[in-house]
Design a protein around this motif. Structure first.
Motif, PDB file in Angstrom:
ATOM      1  N   TYR B  81      -2.531   0.604  -1.063  1.00 21.95           N
ATOM      2  CA  TYR B  81      -3.413   1.426  -1.885  1.00 21.95           C
ATOM      3  C   TYR B  81      -3.614   2.803  -1.270  1.00 21.95           C
ATOM      4  CZ  TYR B  81      -4.870  -2.181  -5.174  1.00 21.95           C
ATOM      5  OH  TYR B  81      -4.900  -3.096  -6.167  1.00 21.95           O
ATOM      6  N   MET B  95      -2.028  -5.170  -5.764  1.00 20.11           N
ATOM      7  CA  MET B  95      -3.087  -6.170  -5.704  1.00 20.11           C
ATOM      8  C   MET B  95      -2.546  -7.543  -5.278  1.00 20.11           C
ATOM      9  SD  MET B  95      -5.213  -7.138  -9.062  1.00 20.11           S
ATOM     10  CE  MET B  95      -3.967  -8.107  -9.859  1.00 20.11           C
ATOM     11  N   TRP B  96      -1.318  -7.869  -5.737  1.00 27.94           N
ATOM     12  CA  TRP B  96      -0.782  -9.199  -5.458  1.00 27.94           C
ATOM     13  C   TRP B  96      -0.441  -9.398  -3.995  1.00 27.94           C
ATOM     14  CZ3 TRP B  96      -1.656 -13.032  -8.526  1.00 27.94           C
ATOM     15  CH2 TRP B  96      -2.023 -12.725  -9.836  1.00 27.94           C
ATOM     16  N   VAL B  98      -2.342  -8.173  -1.631  1.00 31.47           N
ATOM     17  CA  VAL B  98      -3.657  -8.479  -1.049  1.00 31.47           C
ATOM     18  C   VAL B  98      -4.026  -9.937  -1.338  1.00 31.47           C
ATOM     19  CG1 VAL B  98      -6.097  -7.874  -1.060  1.00 31.47           C
ATOM     20  CG2 VAL B  98      -4.382  -6.080  -1.280  1.00 31.47           C
ATOM     21  N   ILE B  99      -3.873 -10.338  -2.616  1.00 28.85           N
ATOM     22  CA  ILE B  99      -4.216 -11.721  -2.976  1.00 28.85           C
ATOM     23  C   ILE B  99      -3.386 -12.704  -2.137  1.00 28.85           C
ATOM     24  CG2 ILE B  99      -4.170 -13.428  -4.841  1.00 28.85           C
ATOM     25  CD1 ILE B  99      -4.738 -11.261  -6.814  1.00 28.85           C
TER      26      ILE B  99
END
Lengths: 460, 460
Positions: B81, B95-96, B98-99
């Motif tokens: 990011y 985001m994926w 991080v998840i």
């Protein structure tokens, strides 16, 4: 499409279930096998896998129902994408409803509720904190912002990860902490690229709530599986398994080899083995059950701890039975006359404890007072007394050597231990009966009188 | 910010750890308490919670290291990011990563690798299938599309959920199936709103791979925790715990009450209790260990099944010890003269089995051949023979009643069982030693000779 899935599963089954022999004859060892042999191998595996799946469904049809419910819940939340007005309000945030359903929907209502509440609260808390972190980071300028955000993310991830090691928290809030880390990180980091953090949090929370509620509603309304009921049944059936062993033990142990039938052919005597390792399952069910609302005969604050106590005592009894079982298959050295002298008393001890356990199991299942069990326990205790008298009276002549007495004495002593354990179990079932005000049911047939001649209710 | 987290954790601890007494004196029972009392209560709870956390860290400092590693991994992937070129390529798909880090990063390398591989493969497979489903649905027009998609989502969710009930698959691929359901649903549904499905799958897969690799790399390179090593140590330490009990048992059992010291004050004799419930932990560690690459003395296809076999035999021995433990605290009815006659032999049986188990434990820990254990096992077996002789010789006079003999005979018999179990454990440790080619180390001091006069290596 399902063909791929099946192939994947078969290869998984293959890895796990293949016997040593199959592995030796496997692809690698044989080089590339003729296609015919290979396809036969695959066919056998497919058939094995399907028969295994069918058995899983037959063993517990609730599994099939649960799978259909999971499919339904997922199809329902996907309406967020298909239905234009919904998609307009939530956009890609609708994704979180789908994710929530996939990870929150569990077999029992308790597990689903627990995960749903954990996810909802953790998203709320983490969302709030992440907005705060974003505001703080905003103050530090464009260059300072990622540093401050990075520091917050590192700190909360490290602290929350460490807190997850705490056993009490792990048991109930592990999933909540995971979602806390996830949501805090995602929202605070996203804030760096998207200033509408509050809206992001709002949408996320709403979709998570909708996904969670869908799970909970389907889980509760459509053929609910209650973890509490499962725990209740598990505790009762474990007791019954021990009862079956004890009822059968005497006859098996004292049977002479010439009576025919190998003792090894008694699968009903091996049912107790699953009780030895039941702790994890019981603990998990109790944890789920704590989340469940009032249902049927179970209240919200049902005394699940008492169930765990009964479970622990049942396991203690199972350990003694495991020792007894060792003697069942040992070569019996004691002479026929010594054995026959205590045969009746020992068989009676086992039989009465077994009956008591089965009565206690039935009392839990039907939630009625275990009066009948008390009678059997009194009987088993009086058998212990009879054994004492018998042993005091002198069983043997001068030529009997102690070596022949030892195995029988051990079995008798282990049975005495079992009687004590059974009395302890009965005591804690009575406590449960008091807590839950079990129904008092007059026996339809006149109860057997305890053999000491007086009916003592309550375990000494 | 952490203050909120701490408050949350305290309330969690509070719910769980609060004793009955505290609950009775709690907020509800007393009405709204004076603020002073309330703040004191909070202060105590905070202190309790922190001392609990500090103890968790002290018990196993790897927990602290793991938490810092988790923080580091998460901070690293958030670069997606912060760093403009990266964000440009991946956008919100970042985001994926991080998840993935949050859910994949586990305590041991094996667990992390297992989840990472599951997640990667499941994303690949589900992504591919979802693209296919999307293409098929596309053919059915704007109105038919959601129906076809809905059908696919329902079908795969129901089938995959059902397959997760299969125990062999659950043990190793449960997480993979969860991610399969998640990815298939998300991608096929998203396809309804976004025609760039292929790009979506591509980005998703790439970010998942990057997130997974970050976890695996940090997990392996920075102070790795190997599940295999943990299983190895657990099996060895469980054996040692039983050894400690057996070494101490004889002295404790035959101590007369007038010798002073309550027997209850012997925490070292209770260490074996944790062995009784070790199955779940051992199974989980073995499952993780199977994913681990070669490390230190452990190969990729290390015989973890043999460890589980040794673990099961150790538990079997622990069940016998649980029965023995019951006799430790029972009122000893046997007369001093009867007990003293077999005291030496029984103490020796316990002592030698205990030493054998400790030697076996040490042999596993250091991976050297357990020669010394074989000697102790021979000694314990010859003690059993001595006991046989002693019992045959007639221990009692005509007035001794059998009732006084029973408890001692039971203890002797259970000890004989323990000797048999120990021999079985030794046999399977020897098998392990053969499989792994344990080192042959000449003892630095001359080994005790077995008391039968001849050294028999190998367990009969």
């Amino acid at each position: 499409m399902q063909a791929f899935l099946i192939t994947f599963c078969i290869s998984a089954m293959d890895l796990e279930c293949a016997s040593q022999e199959t592995v030796k004859q496997g692809l690698l060892a044989r080089g590339w096998p003729p296609i015919k042999g290979f396809s036969k191998h695959v066919k056998t595996k497919v058939l094995e896998f399907f028969s295994h799946l069918i058995k899983l469904g037959q063993d517990d049809p609730r599994r099939v129902v649960h799978s259909l419910k999971a499919g339904l819940a997922l199809t329902l939340v996907s309406l967020f994408y298909y239905y234009q007005p919904l998609y307009k309000s939530f956009g890609v945030s609708a994704m979180w409803a789908v994710i929530t359903v996939v990870v929150v929907f569990e077999f029992s209502v308790g597990a689903t509720l627990g995960k749903g509440v954990n996810r909802g609260l953790a998203t709320l808390l983490a969302g709030g904190l992440a907005v705060g972190a974003h505001q703080l980071a905003n103050l530090s300028g464009r260059i300072g912002e990622p540093i401050v955000l990075g520091f917050f993310v590192f700190l909360q991830a490290a602290v929350s990860t460490f807190v997850r090691f705490c056993p009490q928290i792990k048991a109930r809030y592990d999933y909540g902490l995971l979602i806390f880390i996830l949501t805090f990180s995602l929202i605070s980091i996203s804030g760096f690229r998207d200033d509408e953090v509050l809206e992001l949090v709002h949408k996320r929370l709403l979709t998570v709530l909708i996904g969670g509620s869908t799970c909970v509603i389907i889980s509760v309304l459509l053929f609910p599986v209650w973890a509490g009921q499962d725990l209740h049944n598990l505790i009762a059936s474990n007791m019954e398994k021990l009862g079956i062993f004890l009822e059968g033990f005497g006859d098996e142990y004292f049977k002479m080899p010439e009576d025919g039938d190998s003792k090894e052919d008694r699968p009903f005597l091996q049912g107790y083995k699953s009780v030895l390792d039941s702790k994890t399952n019981e603990d998990a069910l109790a944890n789920f059950a704590r989340w469940e609302p009032r249902h049927g005969r179970f209240q919200f604050r049902h005394p699940w701890k008492q169930y765990l106590k009964i479970g622990a005592l049942t396991r203690k009894c199972a350990y003694r039975i495991e020792s007894l079982n060792g003697h069942l298959y040992a070569d019996i050295q004691a002479k026929r006359e010594i054995r026959s002298k205590i045969q009746e008393t020992c068989t009676k001890m086992g039989m009465e404890s077994g009956k008591a356990l089965k009565e206690l199991s039935m009392a839990i299942k039907t939630m009625v007072q275990p009066f009948a069990a008390d009678i059997h326990i009194e009987n088993s205790k009086s058998s212990v007394m009879n054994l004492d008298t018998l042993l005091k009276s002198g069983l043997w002549d001068d030529e009997t050597d102690l070596l022949e007495v030892v195995p029988v004495a051990t079995v008798a002593s282990l049975l005495i231990d079992v009687v004590t354990c059974t009395a302890e179990i009965a005591e804690s079932v009575n406590e449960l009966a008091k807590m839950l005000k079990f129904e008092v049911v007059e026996p339809t047939v006149s109860p057997e009188k305890p053999e000491t001649g007086q009916l003592k209710i309550g375990i000494s």
